[in-house]
Design a protein around this motif. Structure first.
Motif, PDB file in Angstrom:
ATOM      1  N   VAL A  60      41.926  21.085  38.236  1.00 41.52           N
ATOM      2  CA  VAL A  60      42.071  22.466  38.695  1.00 41.52           C
ATOM      3  C   VAL A  60      42.319  23.279  37.644  1.00 41.52           C
ATOM      4  O   VAL A  60      41.739  24.481  37.413  1.00 41.52           O
ATOM      5  CB  VAL A  60      43.076  22.740  39.533  1.00 41.52           C
ATOM      6  CG1 VAL A  60      43.270  23.998  39.989  1.00 41.52           C
ATOM      7  CG2 VAL A  60      42.592  22.135  41.018  1.00 41.52           C
ATOM      8  N   LYS A  61      43.307  23.066  36.473  1.00 37.47           N
ATOM      9  CA  LYS A  61      43.925  23.716  35.302  1.00 37.47           C
ATOM     10  C   LYS A  61      42.687  24.083  34.473  1.00 37.47           C
ATOM     11  O   LYS A  61      42.640  24.752  33.510  1.00 37.47           O
ATOM     12  CB  LYS A  61      45.092  23.256  34.914  1.00 37.47           C
ATOM     13  CG  LYS A  61      46.055  23.574  35.948  1.00 37.47           C
ATOM     14  CD  LYS A  61      47.379  22.812  35.430  1.00 37.47           C
ATOM     15  CE  LYS A  61      48.596  22.929  36.275  1.00 37.47           C
ATOM     16  NZ  LYS A  61      49.738  22.175  35.740  1.00 37.47           N
ATOM     17  N   GLY A  67      47.718  33.533  37.659  1.00 36.08           N
ATOM     18  CA  GLY A  67      47.874  34.666  36.966  1.00 36.08           C
ATOM     19  C   GLY A  67      49.392  35.366  37.222  1.00 36.08           C
ATOM     20  O   GLY A  67      50.177  34.839  37.755  1.00 36.08           O
ATOM     21  N   ASP A  68      49.536  36.556  36.566  1.00 32.97           N
ATOM     22  CA  ASP A  68      50.697  37.246  36.441  1.00 32.97           C
ATOM     23  C   ASP A  68      51.417  37.496  38.187  1.00 32.97           C
ATOM     24  O   ASP A  68      52.420  37.751  38.129  1.00 32.97           O
ATOM     25  CB  ASP A  68      50.717  38.321  35.728  1.00 32.97           C
ATOM     26  CG  ASP A  68      50.509  38.146  34.386  1.00 32.97           C
ATOM     27  OD1 ASP A  68      50.985  36.954  33.608  1.00 32.97           O
ATOM     28  OD2 ASP A  68      49.973  39.068  33.557  1.00 32.97           O
ATOM     29  N   ASP A  69      50.336  37.667  38.947  1.00 32.64           N
ATOM     30  CA  ASP A  69      50.515  37.958  40.292  1.00 32.64           C
ATOM     31  C   ASP A  69      50.974  36.406  40.850  1.00 32.64           C
ATOM     32  O   ASP A  69      51.012  36.725  42.285  1.00 32.64           O
ATOM     33  CB  ASP A  69      49.497  38.620  40.952  1.00 32.64           C
ATOM     34  CG  ASP A  69      47.994  37.802  40.893  1.00 32.64           C
ATOM     35  OD1 ASP A  69      47.993  36.731  40.243  1.00 32.64           O
ATOM     36  OD2 ASP A  69      47.097  37.991  41.448  1.00 32.64           O
ATOM     37  N   ASP A  70      50.932  35.347  40.340  1.00 31.14           N
ATOM     38  CA  ASP A  70      51.355  34.091  40.800  1.00 31.14           C
ATOM     39  C   ASP A  70      50.245  33.646  41.884  1.00 31.14           C
ATOM     40  O   ASP A  70      50.335  32.567  42.660  1.00 31.14           O
ATOM     41  CB  ASP A  70      52.779  34.183  41.752  1.00 31.14           C
ATOM     42  CG  ASP A  70      53.892  34.106  40.985  1.00 31.14           C
ATOM     43  OD1 ASP A  70      53.889  33.523  39.738  1.00 31.14           O
ATOM     44  OD2 ASP A  70      55.165  34.357  41.507  1.00 31.14           O
ATOM     45  N   ASN A  71      48.996  34.243  41.657  1.00 30.32           N
ATOM     46  CA  ASN A  71      47.880  33.511  42.304  1.00 30.32           C
ATOM     47  C   ASN A  71      47.060  32.852  41.493  1.00 30.32           C
ATOM     48  O   ASN A  71      47.131  33.281  40.091  1.00 30.32           O
ATOM     49  CB  ASN A  71      47.060  34.635  43.250  1.00 30.32           C
ATOM     50  CG  ASN A  71      47.858  35.408  44.492  1.00 30.32           C
ATOM     51  OD1 ASN A  71      48.445  34.531  44.970  1.00 30.32           O
ATOM     52  ND2 ASN A  71      47.898  36.413  44.521  1.00 30.32           N
ATOM     53  N   TRP A  72      46.310  31.814  42.032  1.00 29.21           N
ATOM     54  CA  TRP A  72      45.332  31.128  40.933  1.00 29.21           C
ATOM     55  C   TRP A  72      43.972  31.946  41.174  1.00 29.21           C
ATOM     56  O   TRP A  72      43.612  32.438  42.012  1.00 29.21           O
ATOM     57  CB  TRP A  72      45.184  29.935  41.631  1.00 29.21           C
ATOM     58  CG  TRP A  72      46.372  28.980  41.395  1.00 29.21           C
ATOM     59  CD1 TRP A  72      47.664  28.805  42.001  1.00 29.21           C
ATOM     60  CD2 TRP A  72      46.621  28.064  40.094  1.00 29.21           C
ATOM     61  NE1 TRP A  72      48.517  28.006  41.528  1.00 29.21           N
ATOM     62  CE2 TRP A  72      48.006  27.415  40.284  1.00 29.21           C
ATOM     63  CE3 TRP A  72      45.894  27.752  39.178  1.00 29.21           C
ATOM     64  CZ2 TRP A  72      48.573  26.583  39.385  1.00 29.21           C
ATOM     65  CZ3 TRP A  72      46.348  26.723  38.165  1.00 29.21           C
ATOM     66  CH2 TRP A  72      47.610  26.140  38.290  1.00 29.21           C
ATOM     67  N   HIS A  73      43.336  31.978  39.901  1.00 28.74           N
ATOM     68  CA  HIS A  73      42.169  32.813  39.626  1.00 28.74           C
ATOM     69  C   HIS A  73      41.373  31.668  38.645  1.00 28.74           C
ATOM     70  O   HIS A  73      41.644  31.258  37.710  1.00 28.74           O
ATOM     71  CB  HIS A  73      42.501  34.140  38.830  1.00 28.74           C
ATOM     72  CG  HIS A  73      43.303  35.024  39.513  1.00 28.74           C
ATOM     73  ND1 HIS A  73      43.016  35.866  40.645  1.00 28.74           N
ATOM     74  CD2 HIS A  73      44.653  35.215  39.563  1.00 28.74           C
ATOM     75  CE1 HIS A  73      44.075  36.377  41.029  1.00 28.74           C
ATOM     76  NE2 HIS A  73      45.263  36.181  40.442  1.00 28.74           N
ATOM     77  N   LYS A  74      39.886  31.986  38.993  1.00 28.35           N
ATOM     78  CA  LYS A  74      38.976  31.408  38.329  1.00 28.35           C
ATOM     79  C   LYS A  74      38.873  31.731  36.906  1.00 28.35           C
ATOM     80  O   LYS A  74      39.155  32.965  36.711  1.00 28.35           O
ATOM     81  CB  LYS A  74      37.498  31.438  38.839  1.00 28.35           C
ATOM     82  CG  LYS A  74      36.387  30.464  38.274  1.00 28.35           C
ATOM     83  CD  LYS A  74      35.490  30.229  39.115  1.00 28.35           C
ATOM     84  CE  LYS A  74      34.461  29.456  38.386  1.00 28.35           C
ATOM     85  NZ  LYS A  74      34.614  28.040  38.531  1.00 28.35           N
ATOM     86  N   LYS A  75      38.952  30.809  35.779  1.00 29.70           N
ATOM     87  CA  LYS A  75      38.883  31.465  34.401  1.00 29.70           C
ATOM     88  C   LYS A  75      37.787  32.025  34.044  1.00 29.70           C
ATOM     89  O   LYS A  75      36.501  31.739  34.722  1.00 29.70           O
ATOM     90  CB  LYS A  75      39.148  30.168  33.569  1.00 29.70           C
ATOM     91  CG  LYS A  75      40.596  29.634  33.314  1.00 29.70           C
ATOM     92  CD  LYS A  75      40.658  28.480  32.509  1.00 29.70           C
ATOM     93  CE  LYS A  75      41.966  27.836  32.506  1.00 29.70           C
ATOM     94  NZ  LYS A  75      42.281  26.598  31.844  1.00 29.70           N
ATOM     95  N   SER A  76      38.000  33.167  33.434  1.00 28.31           N
ATOM     96  CA  SER A  76      36.473  33.704  32.973  1.00 28.31           C
ATOM     97  C   SER A  76      35.692  33.241  31.712  1.00 28.31           C
ATOM     98  O   SER A  76      36.044  32.494  31.124  1.00 28.31           O
ATOM     99  CB  SER A  76      36.780  35.244  32.360  1.00 28.31           C
ATOM    100  OG  SER A  76      38.051  35.774  32.498  1.00 28.31           O
TER     101      SER A  76
END
Length: 76
Positions: A60-61, A67-76
């Motif tokens: 996954v990583k 993110g800073d919002d503590d949510n997981w986001h797809k890397k750009s």
């Protein structure tokens, strides 16, 4: 115990990862669960399930980050 669908994933995974990351997690877990069935293939004294969870998080990583919002986001 392989997972046949994302709904079977632990709450600690489903509750934090978006759907695409859950797909990656499930597939990586299932592959690792099969690959590391022999204790000699695992590091230390970790169980087959512990090893599979570690591999799944690592997968996954590679494509997602927290993110800073503590949510997981797809890397750009």
């Amino acid at each position: 115990m392989p997972y046949s669908s994302n709904s079977e994933l632990p709450d600690s995974v489903r509750g934090v990862l978006p759907q695409g990351a859950q797909d990656i997690y499930r597939k990586a877990f299932n592959n690792a669960f099969e690959q590391y069935k022999d204790p000699d293939e695992r590091r230390g004294d970790k169980s087959r399930e512990q090893t599979a969870h570690q591999v799944a998080w690592a997968a996954v990583k590679k494509e997602y980050e927290k993110g800073d919002d503590d949510n997981w986001h797809k890397k750009s």
